[in-house]
Design a protein around this motif. Structure first.
Motif, mmCIF file in Angstrom:
data_model
loop_
_atom_site.group_PDB
_atom_site.id
_atom_site.type_symbol
_atom_site.label_atom_id
_atom_site.label_comp_id
_atom_site.label_asym_id
_atom_site.label_seq_id
_atom_site.Cartn_x
_atom_site.Cartn_y
_atom_site.Cartn_z
ATOM 1 N N ILE A 25 0.871 -1.179 0.000
ATOM 2 C CA ILE A 25 0.000 0.000 0.000
ATOM 3 C C ILE A 25 0.905 1.225 0.000
ATOM 4 O O ILE A 25 1.373 1.661 1.039
ATOM 5 N N GLN A 40 -7.558 -0.377 -4.034
ATOM 6 C CA GLN A 40 -7.446 -0.657 -2.606
ATOM 7 C C GLN A 40 -7.755 -2.102 -2.223
ATOM 8 O O GLN A 40 -7.963 -2.407 -1.054
ATOM 9 N N THR A 49 -5.443 -3.255 0.271
ATOM 10 C CA THR A 49 -5.673 -2.639 1.578
ATOM 11 C C THR A 49 -6.686 -3.449 2.372
ATOM 12 O O THR A 49 -6.504 -3.677 3.573
#
Length: 293
Positions: A140, A147, A150
């Protein structure tokens, strides 16, 4: 003990004499044949002739020298040659670490997961789980990227925190979890600002609402509330704008974003206050009761 220089001289002279004697007629082919045989006989013995600890130590030395590829190879040889030994187990976790040091994150995750699968009760299982988590976390690098990693980092970090709560890895994971959570909120803010700048106010509101409702503990909440004030005023929804400003003022009165929102409302003869009904009024009631943030 003989002097090292003496030994070197004797060795050199002996080698020269041997070459000369072997050459007979002095052909270059004879010299190459001798030298090739001499050095072939002095090559390093194959790894199979060494014990697991010695191969493991060589892997550690390679890792200390920054040669992660060689370290992984040596640790892998320990596993191959001595698969049921204690050194094979240690080599597996070191392979996961070496891969991570070399930024080979997928291979690091695979090795760490194998360790967890094979040795779930081992004292290094917590470290293996932590390595797996940070192999996602360390990818990240900016909020503008997709994402998906993430989310995976958050899930893996949560596993460390819940499964090994009393370890140093859990404490580190808590800090990283908060930062990864902040990344997700940052992504929503980035998209929301994009929509706001281009006049897509309803789409912007949806993004900022996600931050306020789901990421209210992050560093982006104050700005999200201010952007809601901007978006709602642009849509002509003054009740919602005033309510968002009221929440902002209650929690972030000293924040610059609150002053910006206050000025925007004042410019239209309005002031921060809970008005009407809707999701923001519900949040304002939670704020008053101390059940939000």
């Amino acid at each position: 003990m003989p002097n090292r220089s003496v030994i070197k001289t004797v060795f050199t002279l002996s080698l020269a004499a041997a070459v000369s004697a072997c050459g007979g007629g002095g052909g270059d082919g004879d010299r190459r044949g001798f030298l090739g045989g001499f050095f072939a006989s002095n090559r390093e013995a194959p790894l199979e002739s060494f014990g697991p600890e010695e191969i493991f130590r060589r892997g550690e030395a390679a890792l200390e020298d920054g040669n992660e590829d060689e370290a992984v190879r040596l640790f892998g040889e320990v596993e191959r040659l001595y698969p049921y030994s204690e050194w094979a187990k240690r080599s597996l976790i070191m392979s996961a670490f070496a891969y991570h040091s070399d930024r080979e994150y997928e291979q690091s995750r695979a090795a760490a997961q194998r360790f967890i699968d094979f040795y779930p009760a081992d004292e290094d299982a917590a470290y293996a789980q932590y390595l797996l988590a940070i192999s996602y976390y360390d990818q990240i690098d900016q909020v503008g990227r997709d994402q998906g990693l993430t989310f995976q980092a958050l899930q893996a970090l949560r596993t460390v925190i819940e499964r090994y709560p009393d370890t140093e890895y859990a404490r580190s994971s808590i800090l990283k979890f908060d930062l990864a959570f902040d990344h997700l909120a940052g992504k929503e803010m980035e998209i929301g600002r994009y929509y706001l700048k281009r006049g897509h106010y309803t789409a912007a509101v949806n993004r900022f609402r996600v931050v306020v409702e789901e990421f209210q503990t992050t560093t982006h909440t104050a700005e999200a509330l201010h952007r809601l004030v901007e978006s709602y005023l642009s849509l002509g929804l003054t009740d919602e704008a005033q309510t968002a400003a009221a929440i902002l003022g209650h929690n972030y009165q000293s924040n610059d974003f609150y002053q910006d929102s206050f000025d925007l409302l004042a410019g239209r003869g309005l002031k921060p206050a809970p008005r009407g009904t809707g999701w923001l009024v519900d949040i304002y009631r939670q704020v008053i009761r101390g059940k939000w943030l």
